[in-house]
Scaffold this motif. Sequence first.
Motif, PDB file in Angstrom:
ATOM      1  N   LEU A   1       0.847  -1.084   0.065  1.00  0.00           N
ATOM      2  CA  LEU A   1       0.060  -0.031   0.041  1.00  0.00           C
ATOM      3  C   LEU A   1       1.048   1.317   0.096  1.00  0.00           C
ATOM      4  CD1 LEU A   1      -3.133  -0.610   2.569  1.00  0.00           C
ATOM      5  CD2 LEU A   1      -2.841  -0.619  -0.070  1.00  0.00           C
ATOM      6  N   ARG A   2       1.812   1.213   0.745  1.00  0.00           N
ATOM      7  CA  ARG A   2       2.762   2.367   0.508  1.00  0.00           C
ATOM      8  C   ARG A   2       4.044   1.831   0.604  1.00  0.00           C
ATOM      9  NH1 ARG A   2       1.969   7.726   0.926  1.00  0.00           N
ATOM     10  NH2 ARG A   2       0.044   7.521   1.454  1.00  0.00           N
ATOM     11  N   GLY A   3       4.864   1.720  -0.580  1.00  0.00           N
ATOM     12  CA  GLY A   3       6.005   1.305  -0.860  1.00  0.00           C
ATOM     13  C   GLY A   3       7.023   2.329  -1.139  1.00  0.00           C
ATOM     14  N   ARG A   4       8.426   2.067  -1.282  1.00  0.00           N
ATOM     15  CA  ARG A   4       9.423   3.196  -1.424  1.00  0.00           C
ATOM     16  C   ARG A   4       9.565   2.964  -3.117  1.00  0.00           C
ATOM     17  NH1 ARG A   4      14.081   4.069   2.109  1.00  0.00           N
ATOM     18  NH2 ARG A   4      14.252   1.610   2.154  1.00  0.00           N
ATOM     19  N   GLU A   5       9.248   1.627  -3.447  1.00  0.00           N
ATOM     20  CA  GLU A   5       9.429   1.172  -4.697  1.00  0.00           C
ATOM     21  C   GLU A   5       8.164   0.613  -5.332  1.00  0.00           C
ATOM     22  OE1 GLU A   5      12.939  -0.888  -6.061  1.00  0.00           O
ATOM     23  OE2 GLU A   5      11.873  -2.151  -7.668  1.00  0.00           O
ATOM     24  N   PHE A   6       7.573   1.202  -6.359  1.00  0.00           N
ATOM     25  CA  PHE A   6       6.261   0.471  -6.617  1.00  0.00           C
ATOM     26  C   PHE A   6       5.810   0.713  -7.878  1.00  0.00           C
ATOM     27  CE2 PHE A   6       3.615   4.458  -6.820  1.00  0.00           C
ATOM     28  CZ  PHE A   6       4.833   5.359  -6.109  1.00  0.00           C
ATOM     29  N   ILE A   7       4.781  -0.072  -8.519  1.00  0.00           N
ATOM     30  CA  ILE A   7       4.270  -0.207 -10.055  1.00  0.00           C
ATOM     31  C   ILE A   7       3.330   0.920  -9.849  1.00  0.00           C
ATOM     32  CG2 ILE A   7       3.811  -1.371 -11.984  1.00  0.00           C
ATOM     33  CD1 ILE A   7       5.920  -2.455 -10.743  1.00  0.00           C
ATOM     34  N   MET A   8       3.604   1.822 -10.900  1.00  0.00           N
ATOM     35  CA  MET A   8       2.473   2.837 -11.196  1.00  0.00           C
ATOM     36  C   MET A   8       2.156   2.814 -12.748  1.00  0.00           C
ATOM     37  SD  MET A   8       2.211   7.207 -10.834  1.00  0.00           S
ATOM     38  CE  MET A   8       3.044   7.242  -9.282  1.00  0.00           C
ATOM     39  N   LYS A   9       0.776   3.164 -12.933  1.00  0.00           N
ATOM     40  CA  LYS A   9       0.391   3.437 -14.353  1.00  0.00           C
ATOM     41  C   LYS A   9       0.230   4.986 -14.308  1.00  0.00           C
ATOM     42  CE  LYS A   9      -3.119   4.830 -15.972  1.00  0.00           C
ATOM     43  NZ  LYS A   9      -3.485   6.230 -16.184  1.00  0.00           N
ATOM     44  N   ASP A  10       1.039   5.638 -15.119  1.00  0.00           N
ATOM     45  CA  ASP A  10       0.916   7.127 -15.232  1.00  0.00           C
ATOM     46  C   ASP A  10       0.672   7.549 -16.848  1.00  0.00           C
ATOM     47  OD1 ASP A  10       3.714   6.272 -15.274  1.00  0.00           O
ATOM     48  OD2 ASP A  10       4.501   8.350 -15.127  1.00  0.00           O
ATOM     49  N   ALA A  11      -0.528   8.289 -16.760  1.00  0.00           N
ATOM     50  CA  ALA A  11      -0.520   8.934 -18.311  1.00  0.00           C
ATOM     51  C   ALA A  11      -0.862  10.451 -18.263  1.00  0.00           C
ATOM     52  CB  ALA A  11      -2.040   8.231 -18.655  1.00  0.00           C
ATOM     53  N   TYR A  12      -0.394  10.898 -19.354  1.00  0.00           N
ATOM     54  CA  TYR A  12      -0.127  12.353 -19.494  1.00  0.00           C
ATOM     55  C   TYR A  12      -1.027  12.691 -20.935  1.00  0.00           C
ATOM     56  CZ  TYR A  12       3.296  11.440 -16.066  1.00  0.00           C
ATOM     57  OH  TYR A  12       3.996  10.712 -14.947  1.00  0.00           O
ATOM     58  N   SER A  13      -1.615  13.852 -20.896  1.00  0.00           N
ATOM     59  CA  SER A  13      -2.458  14.075 -22.017  1.00  0.00           C
ATOM     60  C   SER A  13      -2.073  15.793 -22.182  1.00  0.00           C
ATOM     61  CB  SER A  13      -4.025  14.173 -21.599  1.00  0.00           C
ATOM     62  OG  SER A  13      -4.524  15.007 -20.813  1.00  0.00           O
ATOM     63  N   PHE A  14      -1.931  16.030 -23.442  1.00  0.00           N
ATOM     64  CA  PHE A  14      -1.513  17.222 -24.096  1.00  0.00           C
ATOM     65  C   PHE A  14      -2.706  17.892 -25.057  1.00  0.00           C
ATOM     66  CE2 PHE A  14       2.041  14.950 -22.799  1.00  0.00           C
ATOM     67  CZ  PHE A  14       2.970  16.124 -22.218  1.00  0.00           C
ATOM     68  N   HIS A  15      -2.850  19.173 -24.623  1.00  0.00           N
ATOM     69  CA  HIS A  15      -4.187  19.622 -25.483  1.00  0.00           C
ATOM     70  C   HIS A  15      -3.867  21.011 -25.909  1.00  0.00           C
ATOM     71  CE1 HIS A  15      -6.749  16.363 -23.640  1.00  0.00           C
ATOM     72  NE2 HIS A  15      -5.853  16.830 -22.540  1.00  0.00           N
ATOM     73  N   ASP A  16      -4.841  21.454 -26.854  1.00  0.00           N
ATOM     74  CA  ASP A  16      -4.493  23.013 -27.327  1.00  0.00           C
ATOM     75  C   ASP A  16      -5.792  23.901 -26.675  1.00  0.00           C
ATOM     76  OD1 ASP A  16      -7.025  22.098 -28.669  1.00  0.00           O
ATOM     77  OD2 ASP A  16      -6.273  22.722 -30.734  1.00  0.00           O
ATOM     78  N   SER A  17      -6.596  23.450 -25.748  1.00  0.00           N
ATOM     79  CA  SER A  17      -7.329  24.096 -25.087  1.00  0.00           C
ATOM     80  C   SER A  17      -7.973  23.541 -23.866  1.00  0.00           C
ATOM     81  CB  SER A  17      -8.556  24.372 -25.913  1.00  0.00           C
ATOM     82  OG  SER A  17      -9.541  23.104 -26.005  1.00  0.00           O
ATOM     83  N   TYR A  18      -8.628  24.302 -23.018  1.00  0.00           N
ATOM     84  CA  TYR A  18      -9.180  23.756 -21.721  1.00  0.00           C
ATOM     85  C   TYR A  18     -10.295  22.744 -21.840  1.00  0.00           C
ATOM     86  CZ  TYR A  18      -5.829  26.204 -18.680  1.00  0.00           C
ATOM     87  OH  TYR A  18      -4.724  26.503 -17.831  1.00  0.00           O
TER      88      TYR A  18
END
Length: 567
Positions: free
Chosen positions: A150-167
């Motif tokens: 639950l709270r590790g110092r090394e852990f597996i994450m899925k991280d996604a990032y999105s880039f847009h031209d407007s809000y």
Amino acid sequence: MKQSQTLIPTLREIPTDADIKSHQLLLRAGFIRQTASGVYSFLPLGKRVLRKVEEIVREEMDNAGANEMLMPALQPSELWMETGRWNTFGPELMRLHDRHNREFALGATHEEVITSLIRDEVKSYKKLPLMLYQIQTKFRDEKRPRFGLLRGREFIMKDAYSFHDSYESLDTGYKKMYQAYTKIFKRCGLNFRAVIADSGAMGGKDTHEFMVLSEVGEDTIAYSDTSDYAANIEMAPVVSTYTKENEPLKELEKIATPNQKTMQEVADYLNHSLSKGLKALMFKVDEQLVLVVTRGDHEVNDIKLKNLYDASVVELATEEETRTVIGAGFGSLGPIGVNEEIEVVADHAVEFVANVSCGANDNGYHYVNVNPERDFKISKYADLRFIQEGDSSPDGNGTILFAKGIEVGHVFKLGDFYADKMGAKYLDDNGKAKTMVMGSYGIGVSRTLAAIVEQYHDENGITWPSDVAPFQVHLLAINSKKEEQRLLADDIYQTLKSAGIEVLYDDRKERAGVKFTDSDLIGIPYRITVGKRAEEGYVEFKTRVGGEQSDLHQSDILEKVNKLLGK
Ligand code: ATP
Ligand code: MG
């Protein structure tokens, strides 16, 4: 997979260093082992479940139009300096040097890496929106690594990032991610809520955390008893209305309160309720000293304070610092007569009290019959306290109740926070350079695995939901030394395997009792036991949950399993 050929080191005893069920069971059932504090190895069973969760995440990310990539864990410090996070991220960031003495960090998150990449590779609005994700090991030197995965110092994450031209485009991307997250956690079988969270200093307004409801959760969710409002208590605004206490104002009096330090002690000593006292806490808001006043029965919410001042760091002043400017320690802090360099702010509820008590800024003394405005000035009133059970729901419907939650996911509108600092620009259709707008979306994959176990276990072990179970069928030969049992079990193993069913085959030379105990502990949904009736071709079929048991002929096994698995 044959159990004799793999590594499933089960334990009979509860490991003493594991406080919560998921941690205990994942260790006992041989899914994980600790290598260092907050650092774990996933053994074959653990790795299989991890892969199942990852596959669900991948499918839903791909469906939402995100594309998988992989970024490095090793990140040069220069990138983190561009955003200022080399300094502000603090000791959670694992830092190291290479042989040339250049500084690096092990990725705690990847906003810097991806923003620099996109800044270099995407120049035109035609390429936007763009949504990318990765599933990768993250490093955070957590102050208190605990509760296993639950709270590790090394852990597996899925991280996604999105880039847009407007809000507007960001809104659309955010919604898609929100929906994908809902599907992911449903498919994992979790009982969860998406709650409104704090966006801190990150610009964009919307942010939601996905919380698995669980007693061991470190977050508290404030939810309405009648509507679907739910928020992290860090963030829930207080909309309760107060009425002015209708009593004649009495004369201010200073009273000795020897050795009475806490709000409760003082209230008892002065024989009034907690709400009839004022609490004063000294904060350092960036570098400014602020005295925050609330009613004695309320708790200061430092995140609201931080947002009120639009500050980057808010922390309690030390007792030493407080003593220097006020002349008294924590136990008798109060708002009367403080010098002008200290700003006094108060929670809305304070405006409505009459004849209350507060610290006298003189050790061992309190004032009674204190009345705000008459006895001290307040520079501003604001919503500065934590919401409490029984408060009105901020959406106007119902009353607030609390539940504990484990944060398994987080969707976040970053706005132009990173793009602006790192100069990520695109050319719009008029050829004009504009700053990109971003979103970021994280899932704690290994934390999700543990959260599933928190919700799926009984007194004998884990009870995996079928979609994330390490195997679908656990095949046990009671006595592998008996030829007819071994032959029948081998045969069933081959049949199921050829049909694409995931089978763990306990072919070990162990006593039946050991096999049954391990099987319950591991928690595979369906169990087939080959025993006494092997010669007639009969086995015993049992479900892990509910324990329904029946005798089944060898020839009916495949159909039964396929039906149960919805194949
Ligand atoms: P927390 O408040 O629990 O520390 P966070 O706000 O720091 O979480 P994010 O930076 O939003 O977390 O990371 C995305 C996701 O990664 C979280 O929703 C959580 O599921 C997971 N996560 C974060 N820290 C850890 C950790 N130390 N161990 C395991 N998973 C983690
Ligand atoms: Mg954290």
